[in-house]
Design an enzyme around this catalytic site. Structure first.
Site, PDB file in Angstrom:
ATOM      1  N   HIS B  75      -9.095  10.612 -13.495  1.00 27.73           N
ATOM      2  CA  HIS B  75      -7.690  11.037 -13.426  1.00 27.73           C
ATOM      3  C   HIS B  75      -6.831   9.903 -12.859  1.00 27.73           C
ATOM      4  O   HIS B  75      -5.791   9.548 -13.423  1.00 27.73           O
ATOM      5  CB  HIS B  75      -7.555  12.294 -12.564  1.00 27.73           C
ATOM      6  CG  HIS B  75      -6.165  12.547 -12.036  1.00 27.73           C
ATOM      7  ND1 HIS B  75      -5.137  12.996 -12.837  1.00 27.73           N
ATOM      8  CD2 HIS B  75      -5.625  12.390 -10.799  1.00 27.73           C
ATOM      9  CE1 HIS B  75      -4.034  13.106 -12.098  1.00 27.73           C
ATOM     10  NE2 HIS B  75      -4.305  12.737 -10.855  1.00 27.73           N
ATOM     11  N   ASP B 104      14.721 -10.720 -29.177  1.00 27.82           N
ATOM     12  CA  ASP B 104      13.409 -10.073 -29.091  1.00 27.82           C
ATOM     13  C   ASP B 104      12.740 -10.599 -27.826  1.00 27.82           C
ATOM     14  O   ASP B 104      13.347 -11.353 -27.061  1.00 27.82           O
ATOM     15  CB  ASP B 104      12.543 -10.395 -30.324  1.00 27.82           C
ATOM     16  CG  ASP B 104      11.478  -9.324 -30.552  1.00 27.82           C
ATOM     17  OD1 ASP B 104      10.734  -9.023 -29.601  1.00 27.82           O
ATOM     18  OD2 ASP B 104      11.402  -8.768 -31.670  1.00 27.82           O
ATOM     19  N   TRP B 140     -11.206   5.934  -7.692  1.00 22.89           N
ATOM     20  CA  TRP B 140     -10.595   4.853  -8.490  1.00 22.89           C
ATOM     21  C   TRP B 140     -10.700   3.513  -7.775  1.00 22.89           C
ATOM     22  O   TRP B 140     -10.570   2.469  -8.389  1.00 22.89           O
ATOM     23  CB  TRP B 140      -9.136   5.179  -8.822  1.00 22.89           C
ATOM     24  CG  TRP B 140      -8.148   4.880  -7.732  1.00 22.89           C
ATOM     25  CD1 TRP B 140      -7.924   5.623  -6.625  1.00 22.89           C
ATOM     26  CD2 TRP B 140      -7.257   3.766  -7.652  1.00 22.89           C
ATOM     27  NE1 TRP B 140      -6.959   5.039  -5.858  1.00 22.89           N
ATOM     28  CE2 TRP B 140      -6.516   3.901  -6.458  1.00 22.89           C
ATOM     29  CE3 TRP B 140      -7.001   2.664  -8.480  1.00 22.89           C
ATOM     30  CZ2 TRP B 140      -5.553   2.978  -6.064  1.00 22.89           C
ATOM     31  CZ3 TRP B 140      -6.035   1.751  -8.074  1.00 22.89           C
ATOM     32  CH2 TRP B 140      -5.329   1.913  -6.889  1.00 22.89           C
ATOM     33  N   SER B 167      -4.263  -6.992 -20.786  1.00 17.80           N
ATOM     34  CA  SER B 167      -3.029  -6.500 -21.401  1.00 17.80           C
ATOM     35  C   SER B 167      -1.847  -6.666 -20.454  1.00 17.80           C
ATOM     36  O   SER B 167      -0.784  -7.156 -20.857  1.00 17.80           O
ATOM     37  CB  SER B 167      -3.221  -5.036 -21.785  1.00 17.80           C
ATOM     38  OG  SER B 167      -1.985  -4.411 -21.957  1.00 17.80           O
ATOM     39  N   SER B 168      -2.038  -6.287 -19.188  1.00 18.86           N
ATOM     40  CA  SER B 168      -0.924  -6.406 -18.228  1.00 18.86           C
ATOM     41  C   SER B 168      -0.530  -7.853 -18.027  1.00 18.86           C
ATOM     42  O   SER B 168       0.656  -8.166 -17.896  1.00 18.86           O
ATOM     43  CB  SER B 168      -1.303  -5.843 -16.868  1.00 18.86           C
ATOM     44  OG  SER B 168      -1.707  -4.541 -16.981  1.00 18.86           O
ATOM     45  N   HIS B 251      -2.653  -3.092  -2.902  1.00 14.32           N
ATOM     46  CA  HIS B 251      -1.347  -2.805  -2.320  1.00 14.32           C
ATOM     47  C   HIS B 251      -0.193  -3.339  -3.167  1.00 14.32           C
ATOM     48  O   HIS B 251       0.737  -2.598  -3.452  1.00 14.32           O
ATOM     49  CB  HIS B 251      -1.222  -3.188  -0.854  1.00 14.32           C
ATOM     50  CG  HIS B 251      -0.109  -2.403  -0.255  1.00 14.32           C
ATOM     51  ND1 HIS B 251      -0.235  -1.084   0.094  1.00 14.32           N
ATOM     52  CD2 HIS B 251       1.187  -2.703  -0.089  1.00 14.32           C
ATOM     53  CE1 HIS B 251       0.932  -0.615   0.471  1.00 14.32           C
ATOM     54  NE2 HIS B 251       1.817  -1.568   0.375  1.00 14.32           N
ATOM     55  N   GLU B 253      -0.319  -3.587  -6.201  1.00 17.15           N
ATOM     56  CA  GLU B 253      -0.361  -2.684  -7.351  1.00 17.15           C
ATOM     57  C   GLU B 253       0.550  -1.468  -7.154  1.00 17.15           C
ATOM     58  O   GLU B 253       1.258  -1.075  -8.078  1.00 17.15           O
ATOM     59  CB  GLU B 253      -1.807  -2.238  -7.596  1.00 17.15           C
ATOM     60  CG  GLU B 253      -1.980  -1.082  -8.575  1.00 17.15           C
ATOM     61  CD  GLU B 253      -1.697  -1.456 -10.011  1.00 17.15           C
ATOM     62  OE1 GLU B 253      -1.618  -2.664 -10.302  1.00 17.15           O
ATOM     63  OE2 GLU B 253      -1.547  -0.546 -10.839  1.00 17.15           O
ATOM     64  N   TYR B 255       3.229  -1.312  -5.523  1.00 13.42           N
ATOM     65  CA  TYR B 255       4.628  -1.717  -5.706  1.00 13.42           C
ATOM     66  C   TYR B 255       4.911  -2.069  -7.157  1.00 13.42           C
ATOM     67  O   TYR B 255       6.052  -1.928  -7.613  1.00 13.42           O
ATOM     68  CB  TYR B 255       4.986  -2.861  -4.758  1.00 13.42           C
ATOM     69  CG  TYR B 255       4.935  -2.395  -3.328  1.00 13.42           C
ATOM     70  CD1 TYR B 255       5.432  -1.143  -2.995  1.00 13.42           C
ATOM     71  CD2 TYR B 255       4.374  -3.144  -2.326  1.00 13.42           C
ATOM     72  CE1 TYR B 255       5.366  -0.658  -1.705  1.00 13.42           C
ATOM     73  CE2 TYR B 255       4.300  -2.680  -1.026  1.00 13.42           C
ATOM     74  CZ  TYR B 255       4.795  -1.433  -0.725  1.00 13.42           C
ATOM     75  OH  TYR B 255       4.718  -0.962   0.547  1.00 13.42           O
ATOM     76  N   SER B 266      18.391   2.499 -10.338  1.00 11.27           N
ATOM     77  CA  SER B 266      19.559   1.673 -10.022  1.00 11.27           C
ATOM     78  C   SER B 266      20.477   1.525 -11.230  1.00 11.27           C
ATOM     79  O   SER B 266      21.628   1.125 -11.087  1.00 11.27           O
ATOM     80  CB  SER B 266      19.130   0.280  -9.561  1.00 11.27           C
ATOM     81  OG  SER B 266      18.304   0.374  -8.440  1.00 11.27           O
ATOM     82  N   HIS B 300      -4.045  -2.077   5.806  1.00 13.51           N
ATOM     83  CA  HIS B 300      -3.690  -0.757   6.333  1.00 13.51           C
ATOM     84  C   HIS B 300      -4.362   0.360   5.545  1.00 13.51           C
ATOM     85  O   HIS B 300      -4.288   1.515   5.932  1.00 13.51           O
ATOM     86  CB  HIS B 300      -2.160  -0.564   6.415  1.00 13.51           C
ATOM     87  CG  HIS B 300      -1.466  -0.482   5.095  1.00 13.51           C
ATOM     88  ND1 HIS B 300      -0.199  -0.937   4.891  1.00 13.51           N
ATOM     89  CD2 HIS B 300      -1.859   0.003   3.900  1.00 13.51           C
ATOM     90  CE1 HIS B 300       0.160  -0.724   3.635  1.00 13.51           C
ATOM     91  NE2 HIS B 300      -0.832  -0.161   3.021  1.00 13.51           N
ATOM     92  N   HIS B 301      -5.010   0.009   4.426  1.00 13.73           N
ATOM     93  CA  HIS B 301      -5.793   1.007   3.695  1.00 13.73           C
ATOM     94  C   HIS B 301      -7.172   1.178   4.306  1.00 13.73           C
ATOM     95  O   HIS B 301      -7.953   1.994   3.841  1.00 13.73           O
ATOM     96  CB  HIS B 301      -5.950   0.596   2.234  1.00 13.73           C
ATOM     97  CG  HIS B 301      -4.651   0.571   1.494  1.00 13.73           C
ATOM     98  ND1 HIS B 301      -4.183   1.643   0.770  1.00 13.73           N
ATOM     99  CD2 HIS B 301      -3.711  -0.393   1.368  1.00 13.73           C
ATOM    100  CE1 HIS B 301      -3.020   1.333   0.236  1.00 13.73           C
ATOM    101  NE2 HIS B 301      -2.700   0.101   0.579  1.00 13.73           N
ATOM    102  N   THR B 326      12.972  -1.151   2.046  1.00 10.93           N
ATOM    103  CA  THR B 326      12.995   0.104   1.296  1.00 10.93           C
ATOM    104  C   THR B 326      14.172   0.953   1.751  1.00 10.93           C
ATOM    105  O   THR B 326      14.872   1.564   0.933  1.00 10.93           O
ATOM    106  CB  THR B 326      11.675   0.867   1.486  1.00 10.93           C
ATOM    107  OG1 THR B 326      10.601  -0.050   1.362  1.00 10.93           O
ATOM    108  CG2 THR B 326      11.517   1.951   0.446  1.00 10.93           C
ATOM    109  N   LYS B 329      17.348  -0.118   0.171  1.00 12.70           N
ATOM    110  CA  LYS B 329      17.523   0.411  -1.178  1.00 12.70           C
ATOM    111  C   LYS B 329      17.994   1.855  -1.161  1.00 12.70           C
ATOM    112  O   LYS B 329      18.959   2.222  -1.842  1.00 12.70           O
ATOM    113  CB  LYS B 329      16.204   0.327  -1.943  1.00 12.70           C
ATOM    114  CG  LYS B 329      15.898  -1.073  -2.400  1.00 12.70           C
ATOM    115  CD  LYS B 329      14.572  -1.110  -3.109  1.00 12.70           C
ATOM    116  CE  LYS B 329      14.471  -2.338  -3.961  1.00 12.70           C
ATOM    117  NZ  LYS B 329      15.291  -2.284  -5.175  1.00 12.70           N
ATOM    118  N   ARG B 448     -10.380  14.468   1.258  1.00 13.68           N
ATOM    119  CA  ARG B 448     -10.087  14.345  -0.171  1.00 13.68           C
ATOM    120  C   ARG B 448     -11.397  14.202  -0.941  1.00 13.68           C
ATOM    121  O   ARG B 448     -12.453  14.015  -0.356  1.00 13.68           O
ATOM    122  CB  ARG B 448      -9.190  13.130  -0.411  1.00 13.68           C
ATOM    123  CG  ARG B 448      -9.896  11.816  -0.151  1.00 13.68           C
ATOM    124  CD  ARG B 448      -8.925  10.670  -0.071  1.00 13.68           C
ATOM    125  NE  ARG B 448      -8.494  10.225  -1.376  1.00 13.68           N
ATOM    126  CZ  ARG B 448      -8.106   8.972  -1.658  1.00 13.68           C
ATOM    127  NH1 ARG B 448      -8.124   8.056  -0.712  1.00 13.68           N
ATOM    128  NH2 ARG B 448      -7.709   8.633  -2.849  1.00 13.68           N
TER     129      ARG B 448
END
Lengths: 184, 523
Positions: B75, B104, B140, B167-168, B251, B253, B255, B266, B300-301, B326, B329, B448
């Site tokens: 998932h 293009d 994941w 691809s990315s 991390h 990722e 963002y 925006s 921090h993870h 943040t 924003k 979890r």
């Protein structure tokens, strides 16, 4: 004319960016040795697989202080029984060399080779726990049903932070990598 | 590439399947990306409903625990790499050339490749569920030693990650080249729409983070099959090293997943507030600051792995620092709305919900940045609630705002406003019913990634499951809305909304197959 110059610029930029990508891929791999060096210097993760020189500047024994050292071991993936020393909890003075013996016993009828990986907890004590003799630096081979005492000699450095009262030395015993055994 | 240059002078749309297979047109590729993301969104959503069905009651009812673990893992992988990332690349393809007045993307052939790597990757991931031993079940994050023990499904996942990463990377190279080289005359960097800015930053994040992740999973692969011992303590490796490398990617990722959504809202909020965006320059610099900070906060993870105190303090303060850009924003968006002539069409509703709910997610993130508190929250449902408030309420609601905002531009028809509002309210209410109780579950100690739980968690879990079904089935309304808009409806003008800002509103709706063959002059 303008189109083709723009195309060259696009391709050149794409080339530079691809180089950057390859560099970052390499950086991922470079993190492995960097991490190991970092852990070795800081003793992070309880890594302490280096031999300390016993002769180099004997440490002054700090009789005023007592640190408890605990011993643990677990075995994974190899038919051995490894027992921790008789006294599982030892009270030592920093600076005083101590020898304890683990015992290993092979439970199988053939030659086997193992490797013990040491780990110190809490991690910040790792730098101050100096092993001058340890069976963990070399691969250990046991003949069929053989039993052997495996000594560890260590000194707790008096520079150990004051708040550390207990240090745990734990070994994980695994099959030695690239096992090519010839029965003797 | 020479053929596409020649194509600019006539406006024929190729027909049939080969149009989509061989297309180098940014609008076609954008459409492909968006449909792919939507399909993956439904697939990943179906998996989450399996998870929630199992968790409706304590005990094991519907699936066995191993399959449950595969569902939580796949998932997440499908949603992150299959839905959100390609979705935003779809937006980038459609909108960036039109927003900066380019004919293009810079490298159209490469663009075709970066899309067509995705379907095989997705297929590989889905197939992994049916091989002996099942799909990846280690979460994941693919932490070893669990992931070094799984069956061949894990190898399938590793190759999926390689393909998706490639691809990315190709997509990002293309986006950077487009933004830096293809802008219309007069379109200086500081005149670019904020969506373009956030994507430029995101693309750089991708180029720095994805290769590191590709390296990490490659190490995992060689550990599994070729006798290396990067993460295997028996050979002198260290599983904690994987966590460091993973989160060095992971991390940035998150963002990567949120910045384009910030870009979209925006664009949306000024249009429906009928005021220009407040604090454009500070928005740009806040995005750059967030991107920079994302690379120095990864640990921090993993506060609980046994870091030295000084390390924990560093990562704690660095993490808290992110709240500042943040916050800049969030307050800029509020100031944009302040005393504006606001109307509440569906895109605006989504944008407001995104700001409000993302702030909830940001706040729970801040509480978790506090190291001692995190020891309690770590790996509980609190973190599940937190990242769904950021990734769903931030990224997905932002994306939905974008879909409704530009759908009339893409299709040439207004969408059904009534259905849009139904979709919005059901999604947002369902979302909160699903995830708000999970904060309480986590604080009460429910871990979890478990298929069964203690009895006292039953009530909140039932509420959560009911919410998940409301939210899940509400997404089918989006399908109806999009199909209806493609097939017909009220004709949209080129501006669609009331005086929106941006070059994309100067071309007809739907835009011709090739736009801006002659670059517009930006004052």
């Amino acid at each position: 004319m303008k189109q083709s110059s723009r195309q060259t610029r696009n391709r050149r930029l794409a080339g530079w960016l691809s180089l950057w990508v390859i560099g970052m891929f390499g950086f991922g791999y470079a993190l492995v040795p960097l991490y190991n060096i970092f852990c070795e210097i800081t003793g992070l993760n309880g890594k302490s697989a280096t031999l300390s020189e016993a002769s180099a500047a004997p440490l002054e024994v700090d009789k005023s202080r007592v640190v408890t050292v605990e011993f643990a071991v677990n075995v994974s993936g190899i038919p051995w029984q490894v027992d921790r020393p008789e006294t599982v909890r030892l009270r030592v003075h920093p600076g005083e060399p101590v020898t304890v013996r683990y015992s290993a016993h092979s439970l199988t009828d053939s030659l086997t080779a193992g490797q013990a990986i040491p780990s110190i907890s809490p991690a910040r004590a790792a730098r101050h726990f100096r092993k001058t003799e340890c069976f963990c630096f070399t691969r250990q081979e046991l003949q069929a049903r053989e039993s052997r005492m495996m000594p560890v000699t260590f000194v707790v450095d008096p520079a150990l932070p004051d708040e550390v009262k207990t240090i745990t030395l734990s070994y994980a015993v695994y099959p030695a990598p690239d096992v090519k055994l010839t029965s003797s | 590439m020479t053929s596409t240059v020649a194509d600019h002078h006539h406006d024929e749309v190729p027909k049939g399947i080969s149009r989509w297979l061989f297309t180098t047109n940014h609008k076609d590729i954008g459409t492909l990306y968006l449909w792919f993301a939507f399909i993956m969104f439904l697939v990943g959503g179906a998996m989450s409903l399996i998870i929630r069905t199992e968790l409706f009651q304590p005990g094991l009812q519907v699936v066995d625990p191993h399959f449950f673990n595969q569902m939580t893992t796949v998932h997440a992988l499908v949603m992150v790499f299959g839905a959100v990332m390609p979705g935003f690349v779809g937006f980038a393809n459609w909108m960036i050339p039109m927003m900066i007045g380019a004919p293009d993307m810079a490298l159209p052939r490469l663009n075709n490749w970066s899309f067509w790597l995705l379907p095989p990757a997705a297929l590989l991931l889905i197939i992994s569920l049916f091989v002996p031993g099942g799909g990846p079940a280690a979460g994941w994050t693919l932490y070893p030693p669990l992931s070094s023990q799984g069956g061949m499904g894990v190898d399938f996942t590793i190759f999926t990650v390689h393909l998706l990463g490639m691809s990315s990377i190709l997509g990002s190279i293309n986006i950077i080249a487009t933004i830096l080289n293809m802008r219309a005359p007069g379109m200086t960097l500081m005149k670019m729409p904020l969506f373009v800015w956030t994507w430029l930053i995101t693309a750089f994040l991708l180029l720095a983070a994805i290769p590191v992740f590709a390296g990490a999973v490659t190490m995992l692969l060689t550990d599994r099959h070729f006798g290396t011992a990067f993460f295997d303590p028996a050979g002198g490796g260290d599983p904690v090293l994987f966590q460091h490398i993973f989160w060095f990617f992971g991390h940035p990722e998150v963002y990567i997943l949120i910045l384009p959504a910030f870009g979209i809202i925006s664009q949306v909020i000024p249009t429906f507030s009928r005021k220009p965006l407040f604090g454009y320059t500070s928005m740009v610099f806040a995005s750059v600051a967030i991107a920079f900070l994302s690379f120095i906060v990864w640990a921090h993870h993993m506060y609980t792995v046994g870091m030295p105190l000084s390390g924990e303090l560093f990562f704690m303060y660095a993490t808290m620092l992110i709240a500042i850009p943040t916050g800049v924003k969030i307050f800029n968006w509020l100031a944009t709305m302040w005393r504006g002539s606001m109307t509440f069409e569906t895109p605006m509703l989504y944008a407001i919900a995104c700001v409000a709910l993302f702030t909830v997610g940001g706040l729970t993130g801040l509480t978790m940045s506090i190291t001692p508190a995190d020891f309690q929250y770590h790996d509980t449902y609190y973190i599940v609630a937190h990242f769904h408030y950021t990734i769903f309420a931030g990224s997905v609601l932002g994306m939905l705002a974008g879909v409704y905002y530009w759908l009339p531009k893409w299709t040439g028809h207004m969408y059904d406003e009534t259905l849009g509002k139904w979709h919005f309210w059901l999604t947002v209410i369902g979302f909160n019913i699903t995830f708000f109780p999970q904060h309480f579950l986590g604080l009460a100690g429910m871990p979890r990634r478990i298929p069964d739980y203690a009895l006292q968690f039953a009530d909140f879990n039932q509420v959560s499951t009911i919410g998940a079904f409301i939210m899940g089935f509400a997404q089918l309304i989006l399908l109806v809305v999009v199909v209806k808009a493609i097939r017909g409806g009220k004709e949209a003008s080129s501006e669609v909304w009331e005086n929106p800002e941006g070059l994309e509103w100067t071309v007809p709706s739907p835009p011709p197959y090739h736009t801006f063959a002659t670059p517009p002059q930006v004052r």
